[in-house]
Structure formats: structure tokens, C-alpha cells
Design an enzyme around this catalytic site. Structure first.
Site, PDB file in Angstrom:
ATOM      1  N   ARG A  21       0.844  -1.197   0.000  1.00 32.67           N
ATOM      2  CA  ARG A  21       0.000   0.000   0.000  1.00 32.67           C
ATOM      3  C   ARG A  21       0.879   1.246   0.000  1.00 32.67           C
ATOM      4  O   ARG A  21       0.957   1.974  -0.975  1.00 32.67           O
ATOM      5  CB  ARG A  21      -0.948  -0.010   1.215  1.00 32.67           C
ATOM      6  CG  ARG A  21      -2.126   0.988   1.082  1.00 32.67           C
ATOM      7  CD  ARG A  21      -1.788   2.390   1.487  1.00 32.67           C
ATOM      8  NE  ARG A  21      -1.310   2.466   2.864  1.00 32.67           N
ATOM      9  CZ  ARG A  21      -0.810   3.564   3.427  1.00 32.67           C
ATOM     10  NH1 ARG A  21      -0.721   4.674   2.708  1.00 32.67           N
ATOM     11  NH2 ARG A  21      -0.372   3.557   4.672  1.00 32.67           N
ATOM     12  N   CYS A  36       4.436   9.390   1.175  1.00 35.02           N
ATOM     13  CA  CYS A  36       3.035   9.802   1.130  1.00 35.02           C
ATOM     14  C   CYS A  36       2.817  10.831   0.031  1.00 35.02           C
ATOM     15  O   CYS A  36       3.459  11.885   0.041  1.00 35.02           O
ATOM     16  CB  CYS A  36       2.620  10.395   2.479  1.00 35.02           C
ATOM     17  SG  CYS A  36       0.937  11.039   2.528  1.00 35.02           S
TER      18      CYS A  36
END
Length: 313
Positions: free
Chosen positions: A18, A244
Site C-alpha cells: 500500500r 506519502c
């Protein structure tokens, strides 16, 4: 500062599929992802965050999370965890049968609005409503992004993080709570201090976890600091992949192989087969468009003949 007694084991949650994949542009074929999940599971990483339930437009690399979740049912021993940034997406994950649901919200308003276009208190309300819809046989994690630092607002005061937890933890005290160093700008003293404050303020809380990034090379030091304070669940990404997309400048997560090697040297059990992990980590680090990190992978695979002979005095 007093430290919690040490125990003989930790749990490493693999988040590479992920967090590690989300910033990669070229789409990784679903079958390639499934093969990597199988190999990570075989290496002893049984709880794996396989992806999020989010808009395919927002994160196109992870648009195949439902297919991956279905495939996980055919991999013995694998426990898939999925990320959900809203009530709606969390309910989608419940409907799809995800056994672990990780709801994420940010401590800081700027990051939460940039991520999900909501104030943190609005996300907290969504979390409360989502909890009411999650069956008792599912596991829940609460991910608190920007617990230490925000790419837009800088260092986050401890009291700001604690104040948000004042609202969240009473909703369901037994969930796993993960403090996330979203930017990688936390330092070991900050990590120990915040976890100490959280554990003292919320003794009723279930399990504490830590999510580290290695942007400034302190990821492993911060993991160790959290361990010294009593944390026993750690996120990590094979190959050090990560970053991120909603935290400009944030690079990869702390590498799973580095975390496993450190704990192995300390005599702390992880259940991870380091040789098998390094093999798949090398493959992950070579993915086109990836941003790998970590040191152990290269150190363990360096050939002796490539090392210079020692100088003769």
C-alpha cells in the site's frame, strides 16, 4: 524517563503493497502484486496492508485493491489489512470482507483537508459512525497521521495529538492505535515522549503501534525508541519503498528488512525469514518508478569479492 519491560517478540505489519506502491507511476500488474504478497507471507509477514479503498482516480496504482483482497483468501495464513480514509470507504471495505480495517485521519487540519477535504473533527465523527457498522469479528486499527510533524504546519505539539485522541479513544478503547510519523521528521526523543504521554493518558487503550518513515535517516532509531517505550507493533515496507503523495518530500517507510535485522540482532523475535524477505525486497526495490530505501538489503547481498582487501600496515 522510565521504559517499559522488554518482551521477546514484536509484530511487523508489512505496508509496502500500500504505502510502498502508491507513489509508483507505472501500473504494477495485479498478478505481480499477488505474487509478491505470496512471497512476503511465506517470509513470515502474515499481516499485510494490501491497499486502500479510495478513489481509483486519486491513487490509480491501487485501483485493484478489491481484486487483491479476493486473492488473499487463497493465500493460507495471510491476513490482509486495508486502509480507509472515510466512513464511506470503510463501509466499502467491510462489505468486501476485509478482516482488518485501518481508518486513517490526520491530527493537523491542513494535512487532513489536503488528504480528504475534511476537518479532523469531521473525520473523527465519520470514524465513530463507521465503528458502529463494523461487525464484531473484524479487527480495527486507528491510524493517526501527522502525529509528530506535518508537511504544512511543522512540528505538532504533543497536546494537539493527545486532544484528538481524547475524542477518538473513548469511541472504542480496544482498537489498535498507530501513531504515524508521516514526514519522517520525528526524532527518538519525540517518539518516546509522545508514546509515554499517550500510554499514561489512555491506560484503557488496547494496542499501540508505530508507523515510521525514513526521510531523514532516523526511521530505525525511531522504531527502537518506540520499542523502548513499550510499543510492540511496527509498520515497515519491504525494500524501504514508500512516501506519502499527500506529504510533499516524504520518502520511503523504514525498510522491513532493516527492522527485522535490528530486532534479530537484539534477540527479539519477529517470525520473519530474513533471507526470504531480502530476496523479495530486492525485487521490490527494482520496480520501475519506485523509491527504495534501507541498508540491510545491500549489506546482506554484497559479494565478498567486491570488498577491497584490507590495507597492509
Amino acid at each position: 524517563m522510565s521504559h517499559k519491560p522488554e518482551t521477546a517478540a514484536v509484530e511487523v505489519v508489512e505496508v509496502g503493497p500500500r504505502d510502498g506502491f502508491q507513489g509508483i507511476g507505472p501500473f504494477i500488474p495485479t498478478q505481480t502484486k499477488i505474487a509478491m504478497l505470496e512471497r512476503l507471507n511465506a517470509a513470515g509477514l502474515h499481516r499485510i496492508e494490501i491497499g486502500p479503498f479510495v478513489s481509483a482516480t486519486a491513487v490509480p496504482q491501487l485501483r485493484d485493491t478489491p481484486e487483491l483482497l479476493a486473492a488473499c483468501a487463497r493465500i493460507p495464513g495471510l491476513i490482509p489489512q486495508v486502509l480507509a480514509p472515510s466512513e464511506r470507504r470503510g463501509k466499502d471495505a467491510v462489505q468486501a470482507g476485509a478482516p482488518w480495517i485501518a481508518f486513517v485521519l490526520s491530527v493537523t487540519e491542513a494535512h487532513n483537508r489536503n488528504n480528504v477535504r475534511r476537518h479532523p473533527l469531521e473525520s473523527a465523527e465519520e470514524y465513530g459512525r463507521l465503528l458502529a457498522s463494523i461487525p464484531a469479528d473484524r479487527s480495527v486499527r486507528l491510524n493517526l497521521a501527522t502525529s509528530f510533524d506535518c508537511p504544512f504546519e511543522g512540528r505538532v505539539p504533543e497536546e494537539t495529538t493527545l486532544a484528538l485522541l481524547d475524542r477518538l479513544i473513548p469511541m472504542r478503547p480496544d482498537v489498535e492505535v498507530c501513531l504515524c510519523d508521516t514526514t519522517g521528521r520525528a526524532d527518538p526523543a519525540h517518539v518516546e515522549s509522545l508514546f509515554a504521554s499517550c500510554m499514561a493518558r489512555f491506560p484503557e487503550a488496547g494496542v499501540w503501534a508505530f508507523h515510521a518513515h525514513d526521510t531523514y535517516g532516523l526511521g530505525l532509531a525511531n522504531v527502537h525508541a518506540a520499542y523502548r517505550q513499550g510499543v510492540r507493533v511496527f509498520d515497515a515496507s519491504f525494500g524501504g519503498l514508500g512516501g506519502c503523495p499527500f506529504a510533499p518530500g516524504a520518502t520511503g517507510n523504514v525498510a522491513t528488512e532493516d527492522v527485522a535485522w535490528m530486532f534479530e540482532r537484539m534477540g527479539v523475535a519477529t517470525g520473519i525469514d530474513l533471507d526470504a524477505l531480502v530476496a523479495v525486497a530486492r525485487e521490490g526495490a527494482s520496480l520501475p518508478g519506485g523509491m527504495p530505501g534501507g541498508r540491510v538489503r545491500d549489506a546482506l547481498t554484497a559479494r565478498p569479492e567486491t570488498c577491497p582487501a584490507p590495507a597492509v600496515p
